[in-house]
Design an enzyme around this catalytic site. Structure first.
Site, mmCIF file in Angstrom:
data_model
loop_
_atom_site.group_PDB
_atom_site.id
_atom_site.type_symbol
_atom_site.label_atom_id
_atom_site.label_comp_id
_atom_site.label_asym_id
_atom_site.label_seq_id
_atom_site.Cartn_x
_atom_site.Cartn_y
_atom_site.Cartn_z
ATOM 1 N N HIS A 357 0.996 -1.102 0.132
ATOM 2 C CA HIS A 357 0.119 0.043 -0.249
ATOM 3 C C HIS A 357 0.936 1.229 0.003
ATOM 4 O O HIS A 357 1.885 1.261 0.512
ATOM 5 C CB HIS A 357 -1.072 -0.056 0.980
ATOM 6 C CG HIS A 357 -0.611 0.418 2.485
ATOM 7 N ND1 HIS A 357 -0.508 1.643 2.926
ATOM 8 C CD2 HIS A 357 0.238 -0.371 3.661
ATOM 9 C CE1 HIS A 357 -0.011 1.708 4.073
ATOM 10 N NE2 HIS A 357 0.344 0.546 4.535
ATOM 11 N N ASP A 367 5.960 3.482 7.336
ATOM 12 C CA ASP A 367 4.580 2.778 6.990
ATOM 13 C C ASP A 367 3.846 3.790 6.182
ATOM 14 O O ASP A 367 3.163 4.820 6.574
ATOM 15 C CB ASP A 367 3.744 2.257 8.334
ATOM 16 C CG ASP A 367 2.438 1.760 8.128
ATOM 17 O OD1 ASP A 367 2.236 1.511 6.839
ATOM 18 O OD2 ASP A 367 1.710 1.708 8.815
ATOM 19 N N GLU A 404 -5.117 1.679 2.500
ATOM 20 C CA GLU A 404 -5.099 0.663 3.391
ATOM 21 C C GLU A 404 -5.151 1.056 4.692
ATOM 22 O O GLU A 404 -5.802 0.377 5.780
ATOM 23 C CB GLU A 404 -3.688 0.181 3.296
ATOM 24 C CG GLU A 404 -3.262 -1.147 4.015
ATOM 25 C CD GLU A 404 -2.801 -1.139 5.493
ATOM 26 O OE1 GLU A 404 -2.418 -2.015 5.918
ATOM 27 O OE2 GLU A 404 -2.431 0.048 5.573
ATOM 28 N N GLU A 405 -4.868 2.247 5.235
ATOM 29 C CA GLU A 405 -4.537 2.712 6.469
ATOM 30 C C GLU A 405 -6.183 2.849 7.014
ATOM 31 O O GLU A 405 -6.268 2.821 8.324
ATOM 32 C CB GLU A 405 -4.040 4.118 6.718
ATOM 33 C CG GLU A 405 -2.499 4.019 6.154
ATOM 34 C CD GLU A 405 -1.571 3.007 7.287
ATOM 35 O OE1 GLU A 405 -2.122 2.615 8.269
ATOM 36 O OE2 GLU A 405 -0.406 3.172 7.027
ATOM 37 N N ASP A 433 4.182 -4.747 3.601
ATOM 38 C CA ASP A 433 3.660 -3.461 4.068
ATOM 39 C C ASP A 433 5.114 -2.675 4.509
ATOM 40 O O ASP A 433 5.612 -1.934 3.604
ATOM 41 C CB ASP A 433 2.698 -3.709 5.422
ATOM 42 C CG ASP A 433 1.709 -2.781 5.620
ATOM 43 O OD1 ASP A 433 2.293 -1.565 5.867
ATOM 44 O OD2 ASP A 433 0.716 -2.910 5.974
ATOM 45 N N HIS A 540 7.917 5.601 15.729
ATOM 46 C CA HIS A 540 6.831 6.618 16.110
ATOM 47 C C HIS A 540 5.667 6.257 14.935
ATOM 48 O O HIS A 540 5.402 6.737 13.970
ATOM 49 C CB HIS A 540 7.168 7.897 15.917
ATOM 50 C CG HIS A 540 8.206 8.477 16.993
ATOM 51 N ND1 HIS A 540 9.350 8.199 16.960
ATOM 52 C CD2 HIS A 540 8.074 9.029 18.178
ATOM 53 C CE1 HIS A 540 10.187 8.580 17.798
ATOM 54 N NE2 HIS A 540 9.349 9.059 18.765
#
Length: 884
Positions: A357, A367, A404-405, A433, A540
């Site tokens: 993603h 991410d 995706e989130e 991911d 984080h």
């Protein structure tokens, strides 16, 4: 017979194209892997990371659209796809969008496009968090946004670009007293209820960890218990030893947690169903009929920092005054963009999908951009191979998913849109991911791919230690230690960590884009990467501090782990794409089912629920035996096909010199020429070797004519090591005797064995009356040997590939066999009876989920019997498929 042969040759035309000798310089097989491994590099990965993580790209935003177009341009550039006057961006459901995917199995050249879906998303409008006195006056207001300085320029510039809020959270304003729910687990709330704590109208405060944020009783079960709202914070005691208490400085000046960091994220109830909340089970087209959505909260929530949580926890232990929570959001249909590229293979109807993603809560350098940077290097590697003339055996699809989130939306909508096509053609899904957030390598996969993911990782070097392998990085734990580490946090981590199988690979739960492929459509899947440990710099998660600077300074110095993940993903894709027989280990899967059942029996013994699981265990045993038989067929067939391909390729020699004259090399006057020899030196004298005595003459076995003898001599070794000279009449394993030449009897015997193997796999009866004669090469001009290239593979070779196709269909069907149309109770979107996200876990995997939850959650003996029977029937059907 001739017509049947012609049909075989037509339907297996790809065999000729795929297995004829390659032109000089065209990489294939392991040569292609080795060539690919030279392409990914740190400088390119860093450049890609800076490109995608330099600005916020929340799903549905302008920045998100820009990254979708950037990825499309990458695919077009690397795969040699011409750009038209208008970029191929298609609304989902349109004829162009439908045709783009449905025509993948007919493509002959690479292509790429963007699909636009239209889910319901929300974005923050305004929010606040306050403590009120008894008169309703505000005595404290939280600073909800993250505080950065110019040490991290990107975090400084975008600290308030995306406010801190929960995706898909409920709009509202609520007030209430605080109640501390610890981690907000189901067990935490059960304990509160057991103590008589009344949650009605309360505002829950809980810390992240233990399960998915949306499934914390702080939201799902909390609303069921009457709570008014939820606050969730990140507690430094879950950061392991990398804390200020152990002397580490907070980011951006050190590796510890910045106390103002906030974990954004979706609060969708992922274990109910993922994807667009308003279109469960069907794609989110722009003007589609929508539902209200049953997988989103009914009470508002906010994520908060540790700095704010400390104030509230002190308030809870002191005056415990009223807290006011405000969460106003804009909820609407929002476009998202999936970028997709295709490399057509020789086999059009077997497809491998590689997905990652692209959207982030803010900058998302880890991410998902660490994964995107690794996929960027994979795309570059495949592009370099294409430029060298490479073509994979199977078709490869590269997908950059969006949203995706918010809840795996981009991949889920595409999977629901093309469910029938995926189940018909897709053999495996490889997910990536975040590729790097720490030092520990981990792998999760369908059990049938466990050996495969480990084997490939063991063949690649460790990113920082050349004496170890990538697989050895599973033992890495970081280098930042200290005396203080929270015991409760350690216990929670141990309790919630998924235990790997005997291979070292964990089952897949949810929380990433493999979900729709594995748990709804039954496609074998895998996912891997480097994760954070208790001794790594604090990652984080979903914060503005997940920035490019953090990644380059603390996450992966030099981006060597990014490159290692890219190489691993690329090699896995190449190997699966080019394997003649799919490298799926169904036997390991079958034995894992037995270990899953053992766990279920332990749960049943520990509960008051009676369960007769003996018939289910017997069905699993039968599946194991059927899979072992399939393993034998795979082994024998693999050797047969390799031998036949090798034999066929030996029919592709260089034509004789007199047929294709070679011009003399050009003369270069400037180069000194060697002097011409005036006479030819005499060859050295060797004593004449004694002649071997001639074999006795047998009138009834005349020697072959001299011309045939010369041919046989030139064919010596053509079929591997020459067998011992047999008698002219040779008895084969079926008891028949054939009149054959010197080498023919051995070949006849081998061909009978080959035919028996093929007949077994193809379900045919062996024709005992069919004569088997040695296959001698034939050409009308015998002296002009070797003969020209044959126009078609042999009949036996075509039958062998027909058997390969049948075996591969069984291997693909194995994962499909666990899909049940009725799904899992109370969350029917999930259809896989072997594995699913836990009902109260979200990300974590529950094996044999319907049966397990009938015991642990429903505590219903009748339901246990029903689920055991349903699983037994599915396994029996799967056993029949393997035996067919």
């Amino acid at each position: 017979m001739s017509h049947g042969c012609a049909r075989d040759k037509s339907s297996f035309a790809w065999v000729m194209e795929a297995f004829e000798p390659k032109k000089p310089g065209v990489p294939f097989g392991r040569l292609a892997e080795n060539f690919f491994l030279t392409i990914p590099n740190s400088a390119s990965a860093i450049s890609a990371s800076r490109q995608y993580a330099s600005v916020p790209h929340l799903a549905g935003s302008d920045g998100d659209l820009q990254t979708a177009e950037d990825f499309l341009l990458l695919l077009q550039r690397e795969f040699g796809i011409p750009k038209g006057a208008k970029q191929p961006i298609y609304p989902a459901g349109s004829a162009a969008s439908r045709n783009a995917t449905l025509s993948i199995t007919n493509l002959t050249e690479p292509t790429a496009w963007i699909d636009v879906y239209y889910p319901v998303l929300n974005t923050p409008l305004d929010h606040s968090l306050q403590i009120l006195d008894d008169e309703g006056e505000v005595v404290w207001t939280a600073e909800l946004e993250e505080v950065a300085d110019q040490t991290d320029g990107d975090a400084w510039n975008y600290s308030d670009a995306v406010p801190t809020w929960h995706g898909l959270s409920r709009d509202g304003e609520v007030t209430g007293k605080l109640i501390d729910a610890n981690y907000g687990l189901k067990s935490d709330y059960d304990a509160l209820v057991a103590k008589g704590v009344n949650l009605t109208g309360a505002i829950i405060i809980a810390r992240y960890g233990g399960n998915f944020r949306g499934l914390k009783a702080s939201i799902k079960a909390a609303q069921e218990l009457g709570a008014a709202g939820v606050l969730i914070y990140s507690d430094p005691r879950d950061d392991g030893t990398v804390t200020e208490a152990n002397g580490y400085t907070a980011y951006p000046h050190g590796p510890a947690r910045n106390p103002t960091s906030v974990q954004r994220g979706s609060v969708q109830f992922l274990s109910i169903y993922p994807g667009d909340p308003t279109t469960p089970g069907y794609p989110a087209y722009e003007n589609i009929t929508r539902t209200n959505g049953s997988n989103i909260p009914e009470i508002p929530s906010l994520p908060i920092s540790w700095a704010n949580a400390k104030v509230l926890l002190e308030e809870l232990n002191d005056k415990n005054r009223t807290v006011k929570l405000v969460n106003h959001v804009d909820t609407k249909v929002t476009p998202i963009w999936n970028s997709v590229g295709v490399i057509p293979g020789h086999i059009k109807d077997e497809v491998i999908i590689v997905g990652n993603h692209r959207d982030a809560w803010v900058l998302g350098a880890t991410d998902p951009t660490s994964g995107t940077a690794s996929v960027h290097e994979v795309v570059r590697g495949f592009g370099a191979l294409l430029k060298e003339g490479w073509k994979p055996l199977r078709t490869i699809v590269i997908a950059s998913w969006d949203a995706e989130e918010y809840g795996l939306i981009g991949s889920t909508e595409w999977g629901e849109d093309f469910a029938d096509w995926i189940q018909k053609y897709v053999v495996a899904y490889f997910n990536l991911d975040s590729s790097v957030s720490g030092s520990k390598f981990s792998a999760s996969a369908s059990p049938s791919l466990a050996h495969f993911i480990r084997e490939t990782a063991e063949q690649l070097p460790h990113p920082t230690d050349p004496t170890r392998t990538l697989w050895d990085a599973r033992q890495d734990q970081g280098e930042l230690f200290g005396q203080h580490d929270d015991a409760e946090s350690l216990a929670m981590e141990a309790e919630t960590t998924v235990v790997p199988d005997s291979i070292g690979v964990s089952p897949l739960g949810s929380g990433s884009d493999f979900t729709v492929f594995l748990q709804r459509l039954g496609v074998a899947s895998l996912s891997s990467g480097f994760g954070s440990t208790r001794h790594d710099p604090v990652y984080h998660y979903h914060s503005v501090f997940d920035s490019e600077r953090w990644q380059e300074v603390y996450g992966d110095v030099g981006f060597v782990k990014h490159v290692a993940v890219a190489k691993h993903l690329g090699v896995q894709t190449l190997r699966l794409a080019d394997s003649i027989i799919l490298p799926f280990n169904t036997t390991h899967y079958a034995f894992e089912l037995e270990s899953y059942l053992n766990k279920v029996e332990d749960l049943a013994d520990a509960s008051s629920v009676a369960a007769n699981l003996t018939p289910l265990r017997a069905a699993i045993k039968s599946l194991q035996f059927a899979s072992l038989k399939l393993d034998h067929e795979k082994h024998v067939l693999d050797h047969l096909v390799r031998r036949l391909v090798h034999r066929w390729r030996k029919h592709f020699p260089t034509p004789p010199n007199h047929e294709i004259p070679h011009p003399p090399p050009p003369h270069h006057p400037e180069r000194p020429q060697p002097p011409k020899a005036t006479h030819r030196p005499e060859p050295p004298h060797h004593p004449k070797r004694p002649e071997h005595p001639k074999a006795p003459h047998h009138p009834e076995h005349p020697d072959p004519p001299s011309r045939v003898g010369r041919v046989l001599k030139k064919c010596k070794g053509m079929f591997g090591p020459p067998p011992p000279r047999p008698d002219a009449f040779m008895e084969t394993p079926t008891g028949k005797k054939h009149r054959v030449g010197h080498a023919g009897a051995w070949h006849a015997e081998q061909r009978e064995k080959d035919d028996a193997v093929l007949a077994t796999i193809l379900g045919e009866e062996v024709d005992e009356k069919k004569p088997h004669f040695p296959h001698l090469p034939h050409h009308p001009h015998w002296p002009h040997w070797p003969r020209p290239k044959p126009r078609h593979p042999s009949r036996r070779m075509l039958r062998a590939f027909k058997a390969v196709r049948k075996v591969n269909q069984k291997l693909v069907a194995f994962e499909r066999g666990f899909i049940h149309e009725d799904g899992i109770k109370d969350r029917e979107w999930y259809r896989h009876l072997g594995v699913a996200p836990g009902k109260w876990l979200g990300y974590g995997a529950t094996t044999l989920p319907a049966l397990t939850e009938a015991i642990t959650i429903e505590k219903n003996a009748t339901l246990v019997e029903y689920e055991a029977t349903r699983l037994k029937e599915a396994i029996e059907k799967l056993t029949a498929v393997l035996r067919a």
